[in-house]
Design an enzyme around this catalytic site. Sequence first.
Site, PDB file in Angstrom:
ATOM      1  N   SER A 153      49.038  26.814  29.916  1.00  0.00           N
ATOM      2  CA  SER A 153      48.875  28.476  30.183  1.00  0.00           C
ATOM      3  C   SER A 153      47.861  29.047  29.358  1.00  0.00           C
ATOM      4  O   SER A 153      47.845  30.248  29.579  1.00  0.00           O
ATOM      5  CB  SER A 153      50.573  28.722  30.028  1.00  0.00           C
ATOM      6  OG  SER A 153      51.548  28.512  30.887  1.00  0.00           O
ATOM      7  N   SER A 335      46.214  34.342  27.404  1.00  0.00           N
ATOM      8  CA  SER A 335      46.998  33.388  28.142  1.00  0.00           C
ATOM      9  C   SER A 335      46.773  33.568  29.535  1.00  0.00           C
ATOM     10  O   SER A 335      46.178  34.524  29.964  1.00  0.00           O
ATOM     11  CB  SER A 335      48.429  32.911  27.706  1.00  0.00           C
ATOM     12  OG  SER A 335      49.139  34.333  28.154  1.00  0.00           O
ATOM     13  N   TYR A 336      47.570  32.607  30.476  1.00  0.00           N
ATOM     14  CA  TYR A 336      47.126  32.840  31.946  1.00  0.00           C
ATOM     15  C   TYR A 336      47.718  34.315  32.502  1.00  0.00           C
ATOM     16  O   TYR A 336      48.826  34.660  32.166  1.00  0.00           O
ATOM     17  CB  TYR A 336      48.074  31.774  32.389  1.00  0.00           C
ATOM     18  CG  TYR A 336      47.557  31.534  34.096  1.00  0.00           C
ATOM     19  CD1 TYR A 336      46.191  31.630  34.379  1.00  0.00           C
ATOM     20  CD2 TYR A 336      48.575  31.577  35.220  1.00  0.00           C
ATOM     21  CE1 TYR A 336      46.065  31.381  35.716  1.00  0.00           C
ATOM     22  CE2 TYR A 336      48.087  31.565  36.515  1.00  0.00           C
ATOM     23  CZ  TYR A 336      46.961  31.413  36.738  1.00  0.00           C
ATOM     24  OH  TYR A 336      46.555  31.215  38.022  1.00  0.00           O
ATOM     25  N   PRO A 337      46.690  35.131  33.064  1.00  0.00           N
ATOM     26  CA  PRO A 337      46.966  36.437  33.331  1.00  0.00           C
ATOM     27  C   PRO A 337      47.976  36.370  34.641  1.00  0.00           C
ATOM     28  O   PRO A 337      48.195  37.702  34.898  1.00  0.00           O
ATOM     29  CB  PRO A 337      45.913  37.051  33.693  1.00  0.00           C
ATOM     30  CG  PRO A 337      45.036  36.239  33.969  1.00  0.00           C
ATOM     31  CD  PRO A 337      45.250  34.358  33.477  1.00  0.00           C
TER      32      PRO A 337
END
Length: 862
Positions: A153, A335-337
Amino acid sequence: MKTILMVAEKPSLAQSIAKILSRGNMSSRKGLNGACSVHEYTGSFIGQSAHFKMTSVCGHVMTLDFIGKYNSWDKVDPAELFSKAPTEKKEANPKLTMVKFLQVEGRGCDCIVLWLDCDKEGENICFEVLDAVLPVMNKPRSTERTIYRAKFSSITDTDICNAMNHLGEPNRNEALSVDARQELDLRIGCAFTRFQTKYFQGKYGNLDSSLISFGPCQTPTLGFCVERHDKIQSFKPETYWVLQAKVNPEKESSLTLDWDRVRVFDREIAQMFLNITKIAKEAKVESVSKKEKVKQRPLALNTVEMLRVASAALGMGPQHAMQIAERLYTQGYISYPRTETTHYPENFDLKGCLRQQANNPYWAETVKALLSEGINRPRKGHDAGDHPPITPMRAATEAELGGDGWRLYEYITRHFIATVSADCKYLQTTISFSIGPERFTCIGKVVTSPGFTEIMPWHSIPLEESLPHCEKGDLFPIGEIKLLEKQTSPPDYLTEAELITLMEKHGIGTDASIPVHINNICQRNYVTVESGRRLKPTNLGIVLVHGYYKIDAELVLPTIRSAVEKQLNLIALGKANYHQVLEHTLDIFKRKFHYFVDSIAGMDELMEVSFSPLAATGKPLSRCGKCHRFMKYIQAKPSRLHCSHCDDTYSLPQNGTIKLYKELRCPLDDFELVLWSSGSRGKSYPLCPYCYNHPPFRDMKKGMGCNECTHPTCQHSLSMLGIGQCVECENGVLVLDSTSGPKWKMACNKCNVIVHFFENAHKVRVSPETCDLCDAALVDVDFNKAKSPLPGDETQHSGCIFCDPVFQDLVELKHAAMRHPMHRGGQGKRQGRGRGKGRRPGGRLNPKKPKDKMAALAAYFV
């Protein structure tokens, strides 16, 4: 030693992951497609020594499209697109030759580790990569596992190493749900779009949109905007009255009281209340209550909330905000949006993330205080089971990120710090007064503990006017009491933030696709973005939605798409059959399409009120080859020519200017030629309106001008004006622009390469002779004696622009100032200009390549 191929979603991501896993001890090289690098290192894989090759794709490898004739708007009834039209997977970007690149790198590898983004689209790309590389990889022994999926992530050492140590498998069901969405959107969108675009553009001249598109998600998104517009238009203001009282607790101060009845809509009754209260001279305190209240800290940040705030507070459009967030993610800052989750996992290292921010001057004090006093456990939000909430992963400065990147990062960081801060606490005092028989109230708030509002000051409790100390029974003199006349006001146009909320509520689109749908309705000229990022529908957008409501409301209401999204989610969970969902949904929309076509007159009635018919639009420009009357040039998007006598419409190249080309006619159909130009710094070429829409030769496609026409003798064709192969793209030909003098140039008929040459020459002609070295056509140049740059006072010279040393300093390579979808290099074998020795059928040839060709190009095209 085993060879392990690892594939990420973007080149920058591959480099970051490889750097972490190799601890920086890696070698890098460019892949054969030039866009993706390959990073190699040795290490351990499942207890064995291994050679790793880390590379990437650039998003989707493949895209879904119809085959052959079904891509032609003219040859196929749109109704056939629902079932009869076969589809195929094509390379998403043929210029990248991604399949070939993956096969070259995958050949001889023993295992593959997929580092694609961890969402449904990422799972779909996993299987696109596998389809490309599995046939060339080493065959496994019996039950030996060769396919692995990394789940992560954020791009941090901890997360990447943890993903490598806990490899799983790609999820076929999630990939299938994306396949289903792609096919539904392609078939439904293309069928409706083709029909209504051809129908309305063939009737109206000022629609000002090149495509009258329909989308199963796009159209309900537009529907929300038009619904708000309709409420504004139908709103009728009502007059109401409010009783306002002011009391004077002290000589120099006054306190404004709120009427408990709030407002009344009858003037006489309002006047009665005023008369009653005016009799009283003092206001009596009926009660005083004090209550401690709490303003809760925010839930952890997910995609939809980030996009809402970006639009409402930062002034960024959703698509722009998403692009910035993705860049911050690939650079390792957040982190992963793309996530629907607002709840941190139990094992999430909140303190570790907080420590990263301890030295930033903007929030260092708040962070250090939280670390020393102890953080507050974040509120329990929604766990969607996808990714953790959006969180800052490493410290950054404004100088590092700059502009919008910093503003979005700053908000994400402040939001994260707020989630682990204390709630805001304040004391609310409410004093109730009576003036005669009427009750009035005033409320005051005093902050006792600011909590998270220190880091998010825009959420702080507004400063209230201080309330006097009083007790029940106290009397205050009345300073003023009056009746205020007001009117109800209409709602405002939807903001992007409000639209995002509605889309999320009704299940229209996903966190990844919501920005795309909003961007689409803006690009199609269905809405315009006004101040405050409010979305105001255009005439075209309003008429379309009203037309859908008139014919079939379900085409625009969110209900049917929301139901489809639920079915797609069931496919992802393995609870619904891919083929059954696809077949059932397409059957529903096919029936709706036929009804829509049969009922189009209902929408047309609305269109004719707002838009002008073609015959009444535009100005006369060039003559029709059939009736020899003037056709009208319609400049509004999409620009086109219309012959009112023959009732025919001819599309033209867009994004440029169109003018008559010397009243010259096409030898094939007698239509007058027109000249398209993208400006003085761009390129231009003549075209026949009829040939442009109805290609006369087998090797020509719709949308080609004279610079791509293979007519063997026409003076405007590629055969007569083509000089040689393009120096940059694969199958473009450099064609003389015979209208460009005295600043002569030739331009590639595929890409945006322009070659300026022989400035101030009197004449430039393409010779029937060709160069012995490269097979390019020779060029005859005439200069005026006073301006001739030729040696020895010569005024004429014939030679090859690639190889002739006399022309060396007279040639300059540039790129067109404006690119257009028509001008993109295609794929295939290089082909020379369409004339000269070695001519093949259709006037094309493969030039001989001299050994020193690249050296010659380097010398002349600097």
